[in-house]
Scaffold this active site. Structure first.
Site, PDB file in Angstrom:
ATOM      1  CD  GLU A 187      -2.759  -0.877   1.964  1.00 41.80           C
ATOM      2  OE1 GLU A 187      -4.317  -1.630   1.879  1.00 41.80           O
ATOM      3  OE2 GLU A 187      -2.759  -0.757   3.496  1.00 41.80           O
ATOM      4  CB  CYS A 237       2.653   7.228   3.795  1.00 47.88           C
ATOM      5  SG  CYS A 237       3.562   6.285   5.031  1.00 47.88           S
ATOM      6  CB  CYS A 282       7.347  -5.626   8.127  1.00 48.06           C
ATOM      7  SG  CYS A 282       8.455  -4.917   9.215  1.00 48.06           S
ATOM      8  CB  CYS A 320       6.036  -3.630  16.063  1.00 49.85           C
ATOM      9  SG  CYS A 320       7.988  -3.132  15.986  1.00 49.85           S
ATOM     10  CB  CYS A 377       2.789  -2.318  13.653  1.00 51.00           C
ATOM     11  SG  CYS A 377       2.286  -2.144  11.673  1.00 51.00           S
ATOM     12  CB  CYS A 388       0.309   5.523  11.296  1.00 47.78           C
ATOM     13  SG  CYS A 388       0.848   6.776  11.481  1.00 47.78           S
TER      14      CYS A 388
HETATM   15  N1  SAH Z   1       8.714   0.222   9.956  1.00 52.69           N
HETATM   16  C1  SAH Z   1       9.504   1.587  10.443  1.00 52.69           C
HETATM   17  C2  SAH Z   1       8.353   1.944   9.231  1.00 52.69           C
HETATM   18  C3  SAH Z   1       6.773   1.783   9.687  1.00 52.69           C
HETATM   19  S1  SAH Z   1       6.351   3.615   9.992  1.00 52.69           S
HETATM   20  C4  SAH Z   1       9.768   1.597  11.573  1.00 52.69           C
HETATM   21  O1  SAH Z   1       8.671   0.819  12.347  1.00 52.69           O
HETATM   22  O2  SAH Z   1       8.967   3.272  11.446  1.00 52.69           O
HETATM   23  C5  SAH Z   1       4.891   3.856  10.821  1.00 52.69           C
HETATM   24  C6  SAH Z   1       4.732   4.578  11.616  1.00 52.69           C
HETATM   25  O3  SAH Z   1       3.992   3.924  12.318  1.00 52.69           O
HETATM   26  C7  SAH Z   1       5.750   3.611  12.777  1.00 52.69           C
HETATM   27  O4  SAH Z   1       6.146   4.306  13.861  1.00 52.69           O
HETATM   28  C8  SAH Z   1       4.929   2.535  13.466  1.00 52.69           C
HETATM   29  O5  SAH Z   1       5.999   2.130  14.773  1.00 52.69           O
HETATM   30  C9  SAH Z   1       3.798   3.142  14.053  1.00 52.69           C
HETATM   31  N2  SAH Z   1       2.471   2.083  14.274  1.00 52.69           N
HETATM   32  C10 SAH Z   1       2.216   0.845  13.299  1.00 52.69           C
HETATM   33  N3  SAH Z   1       1.301  -0.091  14.021  1.00 52.69           N
HETATM   34  C11 SAH Z   1       0.282   1.830  14.385  1.00 52.69           C
HETATM   35  C12 SAH Z   1      -0.643   1.614  14.983  1.00 52.69           C
HETATM   36  N4  SAH Z   1      -1.560   0.355  14.608  1.00 52.69           N
HETATM   37  N5  SAH Z   1      -0.750   2.742  15.615  1.00 52.69           N
HETATM   38  C13 SAH Z   1      -0.526   3.861  14.930  1.00 52.69           C
HETATM   39  N6  SAH Z   1       0.612   4.090  14.828  1.00 52.69           N
HETATM   40  C14 SAH Z   1       1.430   2.982  14.248  1.00 52.69           C
END
Ligand code: SAH
Length: 376
Positions: A97, A110, A117, A121, A124, A350
């Site tokens: 996406e 974005c 991935c 985490c 996410c 995000c």
């Molecule tokens: N893998 C990289 C790039 C992804 S950036 C990273 O971790 O930085 C996407 C951002 O959104 C990251 O800061 C991630 O931690 C955050 N994120 C992931 N899941 C989320 C969620 N459910 N709600 C809000 N932010 C989230």
């Protein structure tokens, strides 16, 4: 006869030095690479026949052996707030996406760096999909090229003034961990910054990482884009839980790498992303601990209200809790902002990007089982 499309070189994947080599191999002069890039990135051209200031036989050779091919669009969704999300094809079964977020003073795109991935985490939704593969440089740059041309095409069709929805900023904050796809991401960054490429300033391109420390040091040697780091916790015990890569590269090591990156690249500050999870990481004491980590360093904290997705065990911190957390940081001299949630109604916010990912690990496991079953 023309080379089949799949065997042609996709020029969206070649940074200037590689394109110069390619052009030379086709018997032209290396400086033609700049002209080509002008056509591709400044004028959005994908047909070589239209590149009229290039010699005709060179254009014929290009048409036979090269192509400008962005990812294919599977579907487009539009949010009530103007955010647009494209689902793009990685192959017959896989998709990733990309999201465009319009604001009065800028347009942020974005983009994804991987299909799925591998970092797992816990909060996410991309992590839940598992990992399929790295995107190629052409697929990464192709997202930007595609968004620019799609937005222009749509605006022209709708009769809105040209350049109404311009891509002014690019963030590698879509699906995937960009530093886990270092080899393909770095040339993509080069093309995004190249004057003859997308011509974005280094401050308008942000790479976000969950904290792959060795790759932050490597990045400092080859790029100077803005760095964002997904911190999400002020102590190792909690971060181990939320961002498992922390077990390998704990917070102190990660911060040292961040300050090194700024020194090396003469950067202004690192942005630390911090997702606000109700009763997990959002207490005033945790805000104070975070302030102690960052105080006196060139850091900005971006608080991201958690965006829920099916099956998650977390909920979003209430707005007053988020404000209080921000105020605790500000009072201690740490810059902090709250990210406005955009595109939530189309799951474009995000952490909500899920694409369509078939986890290779599962598939491999599955075929092994079948293999065992069918072998005598
Ligand atoms: N893998 C990289 C790039 C992804 S950036 C990273 O971790 O930085 C996407 C951002 O959104 C990251 O800061 C991630 O931690 C955050 N994120 C992931 N899941 C989320 C969620 N459910 N709600 C809000 N932010 C989230």
């Amino acid at each position: 006869m023309n080379t089949p499309a799949t065997e042609r070189t996709n020029l969206l994947g070649l940074a200037r030095p590689a394109l110069e080599t390619f052009v030379a191999q086709l018997g032209s002069r290396p400086f033609r690479a700049r002209q080509l890039m002008n056509w591709i990135y400044k004028r959005g051209a994908s047909e070589f026949a239209a590149m009229t200031d290039l010699a005709k036989d060179f254009r014929t050779r290009l048409a036979a052996q090269a192509e400008v091919r962005p990812p294919e669009i599977v579907s487009v969704q539009r949010s009530a707030d103007g955010t647009v999300k494209w689902l793009l094809k990685a192959d017959a079964a896989q998709a990733f996406e990309m999201v465009f977020i319009p604001e009065p003073d800028r347009g942020t795109l974005c983009i994804s760096s991987q299909v799925g991935c591998a970092l797992d985490c816990s909060f996410c939704s991309t992590a839940q999909q598992g990992f399929n593969r790295n995107l190629t440089t052409a697929e990464i740059v192709g997202q930007v090229w595609l968004a620019v041309s799609e937005l222009a095409r749509e605006d022209a069709a709708a009769g809105t003034p040209a350049a109404e929805r311009r891509v002014t900023n690019v963030v590698l904050m879509g699906m995937g961990e960009p530093l886990a796809n270092f080899r393909n991401v770095v040339p993509a960054l080069d093309i995004l910054l190249d004057d003859f490429g997308c011509d974005l300033s280094r401050r308008r391109v942000t790479l976000s990482t969950s904290g792959l420390v060795p790759q932050i040091y490597r990045l400092a040697e080859v790029s100077n884009v803005a760095l964002a780091v997904s911190l999400h916790a002020p102590d190792d015990a909690l971060r181990n839980d939320l961002v498992p890569i922390n077990r390998k590269h704990p917070i102190a090591e990660l911060l040292t790498a961040c300050w090194h990156y700024l020194d090396e690249q003469n950067g202004r500050s690192v942005t630390f992303e911090y997702v606000m999870l109700d009763a997990v990481n959002d207490s005033p004491a945790q805000a104070r601990a975070l302030a102690r980590l960052l105080k006196g360093h060139p850091a900005k904290v971006n608080l991201i209200p958690f965006n829920p997705f099916p099956g998650t065990r977390y909920t979003r911190s209430p707005a007053p809790v988020i404000q209080r957390f921000r105020d605790e940081l500000l009072q201690r001299g740490v810059l902090a902002t709250v990210r406005r949630t955009r595109g939530e109604d189309i799951d474009a916010a995000c952490g909500q990007l899920a694409g369509r990912v078939i986890d290779r690990t599962t598939v491999r496991l599955g075929s092994k089982v079948i293999g065992v079953a069918v072998q005598p």
